[in-house]
Design an enzyme around this catalytic site. Sequence first.
Site, PDB file in Angstrom:
ATOM      1  N   LYS A 192       0.705  -1.139  -0.393  1.00 50.58           N
ATOM      2  CA  LYS A 192      -0.039  -0.152   0.306  1.00 50.58           C
ATOM      3  C   LYS A 192       0.998   1.150   0.265  1.00 50.58           C
ATOM      4  CE  LYS A 192      -3.454  -2.646   0.164  1.00 50.58           C
ATOM      5  NZ  LYS A 192      -4.877  -2.685   0.610  1.00 50.58           N
TER       6      LYS A 192
HETATM    7  C1  PLP Z   1      -6.176  -4.104   0.976  1.00 49.38           C
HETATM    8  C2  PLP Z   1      -7.182  -3.673   1.012  1.00 49.38           C
HETATM    9  C3  PLP Z   1      -7.997  -3.967   1.514  1.00 49.38           C
HETATM   10  C4  PLP Z   1      -7.463  -5.201   3.567  1.00 49.38           C
HETATM   11  O1  PLP Z   1      -6.506  -4.460   3.779  1.00 49.38           O
HETATM   12  P1  PLP Z   1      -5.564  -5.738   4.350  1.00 49.38           P
HETATM   13  O2  PLP Z   1      -4.496  -4.958   5.392  1.00 49.38           O
HETATM   14  O3  PLP Z   1      -5.000  -6.468   3.528  1.00 49.38           O
HETATM   15  O4  PLP Z   1      -6.691  -6.301   5.654  1.00 49.38           O
HETATM   16  C5  PLP Z   1      -9.434  -3.446   1.485  1.00 49.38           C
HETATM   17  N1  PLP Z   1      -9.728  -2.684   1.129  1.00 49.38           N
HETATM   18  C6  PLP Z   1      -9.408  -2.286   0.237  1.00 49.38           C
HETATM   19  C7  PLP Z   1     -10.068  -1.326  -1.229  1.00 49.38           C
HETATM   20  C8  PLP Z   1      -7.611  -3.002   0.023  1.00 49.38           C
HETATM   21  O5  PLP Z   1      -7.558  -2.330  -1.543  1.00 49.38           O
END
Ligand code: PLP
Length: 388
Positions: A192
């Site tokens: 991210k």
């Molecule tokens: C990555 C992501 C999540 C979940 O995050 P995690 O930390 O992997 O649980 C939720 N919503 C979106 C749009 C994402 O890209």
Amino acid sequence: MRKLQMVDLKGQYTHIKPEIDQAVIDVVDSTAYINGPAVQSFQANLEQYLDVKHVIPCANGTDALQIAMMGLGLKPGDEVITADFTFAATVEVIALLGLTPVLVDVDPETYNIDINAIEKAITPKTKAIVPVHLFGHVANMDAIMDLAKAHDLKVIEDNAQAIGADYTFKNGSSKKAGTIGDVGATSFFPSKNLGCYGDGGAIFTNNDKLAHTIRGIVNHGMYERYHHDVVGVNSRLDSIQAAILDIKLKHLDTYNSRRQDAARAYSKALQNHQAIVTPTTFTHKSCDINCSICDTCDCHVFHQYTIRITNGKRDHLAEHLKEKNIPFGIYYPIPLHLQKAYADKRYNEADFKVTNQLVDEVISLPMHTELYTEQIEFITNTILEFLG
Ligand SMILES: *Cc1c(COP(=O)(O)O)cnc(C)c1O
């Protein structure tokens, strides 16, 4: 040329290695592994960065969404409207809590939740809207907040892909993505825009009462030690991850502008090809509908750089990129309403025209903070040569 990667985590780490290594050693040495000073420090710094009253760290982005919904007191049977074109986590937690997910189509320009589709889907049971700021592009929050106000709905922003993005309202004021609705949820998954070196997440809100409720929920429903007032969960950001995030937060604006620079270079090379649709980044009036990446607005922080191939050759292109060792991603290959877990008789295919088309046309190119001009040129030249 440096090896192409979808996300170059090693390259990014190399620049901050001494600081990160020291911070990790310091936490290990302190033995304050859970809720240590590193967590308090990161929480305070993120509150300041986002200009939000409360940041509640938790274990991952999926938990953040779930806890946000628990905090708002949503009850089984309540309908929650979200986008059909997103990662499954968003709809998963709605279903897990016994709420009724209502998937709606997305906008053909931004791939974010379609405002008219939300409006059409509102019923007396609707209690919340979950806009997802997909690929780093903030959804049309002016319209979403107006709708929420008119129908007395809660707004939970899924900000997992857009941390650091600025949203400029029609009236010219601006706020950080994730701090506009009643509550925002984000993920610090390594890839991210603000990623840690494991799992992590956080919830944001300006509402004192909601923040208090959520702080108890993340900690087994405890507001006083061993008094469990509500059913909670165990969801913590560990101190090592917080220490890493605290360092990376200082670089977030630079990281996001590197992504925007890479996106600009991609768009410049690709935007004139008739079979390619490059990302648009308008969310408000001052942004022209065709502005490729508007210089005056930071509403897109390019978690992904996603193009559409409109001549039916997306899969052929993908094969070709594979042969040339160019990584790519298909985000997302199947609309949520067609996933076995989330299929629902009430859905009508005609209502998902955009998502159904996007899944056949989208392809995401390498996007991270360490992309070099020669890499982008190699990628775009390969695509243009292939498409002819
Ligand atoms: C990555 C992501 C999540 C979940 O995050 P995690 O930390 O992997 O649980 C939720 N919503 C979106 C749009 C994402 O890209």
